[in-house]
Design an enzyme around this catalytic site. Structure first.
Site, PDB file in Angstrom:
ATOM      1  CE  LYS A 438      -3.900  -2.439   1.669  1.00 42.48           C
ATOM      2  NZ  LYS A 438      -4.482  -3.193   2.742  1.00 42.48           N
ATOM      3  CD1 TRP A 443      -4.055  -0.707  -1.998  1.00 42.53           C
ATOM      4  CD2 TRP A 443      -5.157  -2.554  -2.627  1.00 42.53           C
ATOM      5  NE1 TRP A 443      -5.002  -0.965  -1.044  1.00 42.53           N
ATOM      6  CE2 TRP A 443      -5.702  -2.083  -1.404  1.00 42.53           C
ATOM      7  CE3 TRP A 443      -5.695  -3.705  -3.207  1.00 42.53           C
ATOM      8  CZ2 TRP A 443      -6.753  -2.728  -0.762  1.00 42.53           C
ATOM      9  CZ3 TRP A 443      -6.741  -4.350  -2.568  1.00 42.53           C
ATOM     10  CH2 TRP A 443      -7.263  -3.874  -1.348  1.00 42.53           C
TER      11      TRP A 443
END
Ligand code: AMP
Length: 540
Positions: A438, A443
């Protein structure tokens, strides 16, 4: 109004009975723990499974009792699959590569009354016995001549089987009766048991043989490299009996040379295992300039199959790789990558790209992806979210209720994987939800970066983990094992990856190591890597 069809329960014993009646002379070959090959037939295996069932009854095993195995892929372990489940008891296949404490925990948690073990595991068993007071007998999977000296009062498998006649009728019972028990080797906490039923096992076997799944038939010779102690060897011992495929089991020898020898000598057409095994075999084949002359399909699953591996088998060896995805809680098969008719006309480069994802679901497995609030995401091949599944061979809970109620509304099971789905049903795993990196609220897929890194000719294996970063939360760190005698620098590797990913996905640093840690089922042990590299200082 109910239909007027017979309600024959789907039992595991019906598989071996079918194989005996219709493929009685088909061979089952296995490499013995002490070396040498053992050969017999489905007819023999059925007879001995019934003798074993009688022996179990004589030892006081009753329906639903748990019986454990600590064994390699061999004919006696195969007999346990049918003898134990067939008589109505539950086979608890235990992964001997787990820590002894975990194995002890499993034996006690499952309340295994008998433990059948291969001689390799005698020292393990001798260490466990004092901690597993519920075990009435430890049975060595060998004959009288090879019985070892031991401080434990061991029973001898061949003596047990030979002491009983095969005059035994498999009992009929509710198909929802439990048949086998596999503990998941999670990276944290105690292992949890997935408890399969006769019905789920037979349906899974039907599904896995389909042409767009593993495509098994009575013309195949199947060699499961995947252990019988890992999710029932992906169901292959059942699927082979269902189709009458010839079965070859490799015992404990899973190195490139031993596998190659067995593949060639026994004319294997289909094999299945985790990427690590195939990376090892590939390296061996290339080094020695060898071929696999009879193999048509290799099933690769358990972790993401690197594209370089899929391409190497296809292009250099003419072998079709079936990239499959699943998990212990799914018996395990969920998806297999095969093209549809319309894809065959695609340009080669596009077809090649399509082959790399985890494939589409076998009938029986339903899938969807959801966001953090549980809202379903579009099947557009782009949006990625938590992957949920449901179906008749997917767990509804863990053994003894561990973990509580595990299903979401509508009976969906959360796989712990993050994935995309497209309109044709193809699924691509982006990451494990715990492993995704993250960075600045976005992501990054660790799997995608790993696949890129192993495409470099000097890289044998790669892992990508998130390392804490003051500004971005986490940034990717690439950890690499180089191929023997190969050289590559940090800069060369990053240059190689640079134009193949978004700029902000590029790892901040590269570390070279001699080996990477793996779990007992051959997956990268990222919890360990995250611990080991917690203090790693990223440049800049
Ligand atoms: P296990 O229950 O030990 O078999 O682990 C299941 C997990 O392995 C899945 O939830 C995935 O995270 C991973 N896995 C299995 N097959 C694949 C695959 N083909 N690609 C990526 N991950 C996979």
């Amino acid at each position: 109004m109910l239909g007027l069809m017979q309600n024959m329960p789907l039992t595991i014993s019906s598989l071996i009975r079918h194989a005996d009646r219709n493929h009685g002379d088909t061979e089952i070959v296995s490499r013995e723990t002490g070396g040498g090959l053992h050969r017999y037939t489905y007819h023999d295996a059925h007879r001995r499974s019934r003798q074993l069932a009688r022996a179990l009854i004589a030892l006081g095993v009753r329906p639903s009792d748990r019986v454990a195995s600590l064994a390699w892929n061999n004919h006696r372990h195969f007999e346990l699959y049918y003898g134990v489940s067939g008589m109505g008891a539950i086979l608890n296949t235990i992964n001997p590569r787990l820590f002894p404490e975990q194995i002890g925990y499993i034996i006690n948690h499952a309340e295994d009354g008998l433990v059948f073990f291969d001689l390799t595991f005698l020292p393990l068993v001798e260490g466990l016995a004092a901690h597993c007071k519920g075990v009435r007998s430890w049975v060595a999977l060998t004959d009288r001549a090879r019985m070892p000296e031991s401080k434990l009062p061991l029973l001898c498998y061949e003596d047990l089987v030979n002491a009983h006649s095969d005059d035994y009728e498999w009992p009929l019972f509710d198909e929802n009766t439990a048949s086998s028990l596999c503990y998941t080797s999670g990276t944290t906490g105690n292992p949890k048991g997935a408890l399969y039923s006769h019905r789920s096992t037979v349906l899974h076997a039907y599904g896995s043989c389909l042409p767009d799944a593993l495509n098994l038939s009575a013309r195949d010779t199947v060699l499961p490299v995947v252990p019988l102690f890992h999710v029932n060897a992906w169901g292959l011992p059942y699927a082979c009996a269902l189709t009458g495929a010839r079965l070859v089991m490799p015992g404990p020898q899973l190195d490139g040379a031993s596998l190659h020898e067995l593949f060639e000598q026994e004319e294997v057409t289909v094999s299945a295992g985790v990427p690590t095994i195939w990376l090892g075999l590939l390296q061996y084949l290339k080094e020695k300039q060898l071929r696999l002359s009879t193999v048509k399909r290799l099933v690769i699953g358990g972790s993401a199959a690197p594209p370089a591996l899929i391409r190497a088998f296809d292009e250099d060896f003419g072998i079709t790789v079936l990239h499959a995805w699943g998990m212990t809680e799914m018996s395990p098969l969920g998806t297999v990558n095969t093209p549809k008719g319309k894809h065959l006309k695609l340009p080669a480069a596009e077809l090649d790209r399509m082959r790399l994802n985890q494939g589409r679901p076998i009938y029986g497995v339903e899938m969807k992806i959801v966001d953090d609030s549980g809202k379903e995401l579009p099947r557009d091949g782009k949006a990625f979210g938590d992957l949920l599944v449901r179906g008749p061979w997917i767990a509804s809970g863990y053994y003894k209720g561990e973990g509580g109620d595990i299903l979401r509304e509508g009976g969906w099971f959360a796989t712990g994987d993050v994935a995309t789905l497209d309109a044709d049903g193809y699924m691509q795993i982006t990451d494990r939800s715990k492993d995704v990196i993250k960075s600045g609220g976005e992501w990054i897929s660790s799997i995608e970066l790993e696949n890129l890194a192993v495409a470099h000719p000097a890289v044998a294996e790669a892992a990508v983990i998130g390392v804490a970063h003051p500004k971005w939360d986490e940034r990717p760190l690439l950890i690499v094992v180089k191929k023997k005698d190969a050289e590559v620098s940090r800069e060369q590797l990053l240059d190689f990856m640079r134009d193949k990913v978004a700029k902000w996905w590029l790892p901040d640093d590269v570390v070279f190591v001699d080996s990477l840690p793996h779990t007992a089922t051959g997956k990268l042990l990222k919890t360990r890597l995250r611990e080991d590299f917690r203090e790693h200082q990223l440049p800049g």
